[in-house]
Scaffold this motif. Structure first.
Motif, PDB file in Angstrom:
ATOM      1  N   ALA A 101      -3.063   1.203  -3.127  1.00 15.05           N
ATOM      2  CA  ALA A 101      -3.004   0.264  -4.241  1.00 15.05           C
ATOM      3  C   ALA A 101      -3.082  -1.190  -3.776  1.00 15.05           C
ATOM      4  N   ARG A 153       1.236   6.375  -1.930  1.00 18.12           N
ATOM      5  CA  ARG A 153       0.876   5.803  -3.239  1.00 18.12           C
ATOM      6  C   ARG A 153       0.709   4.295  -3.142  1.00 18.12           C
ATOM      7  N   GLU A 154       1.532   3.641  -2.341  1.00 24.20           N
ATOM      8  CA  GLU A 154       1.537   2.180  -2.281  1.00 24.20           C
ATOM      9  C   GLU A 154       0.365   1.600  -1.489  1.00 24.20           C
ATOM     10  N   THR A 192      -4.641  -4.418  -2.381  1.00 23.15           N
ATOM     11  CA  THR A 192      -6.019  -4.921  -2.351  1.00 23.15           C
ATOM     12  C   THR A 192      -6.459  -5.317  -0.947  1.00 23.15           C
TER      13      THR A 192
END
Length: 53
Positions: A30, A26-27, A32
């Motif tokens: 995310a 999940r991390e 950028t």
């Protein structure tokens, strides 16, 4: 089509549920500044650590 997929005789894996169930997976997407290779590896790691449904 979402839902469990048979990966072996009597074993199924819900690929749509794999990513949200793994904190690392999940991390990384995310971030950028995460490289494409890092994003792919996060997905692979989540699949390898998933428990069969």
């Amino acid at each position: 089509m979402p839902g469990p997929r048979a990966i072996a005789d009597g074993i199924a894996l819900d690929l749509a549920a794999v990513m949200p169930a793994n904190a690392y997976a999940r991390e990384v997407p995310a971030l950028t500044d995460a490289l494409e290779a890092q994003r792919r590896m996060a997905g692979r790691t989540a699949i390898l650590l998933a428990r069969p449904a």
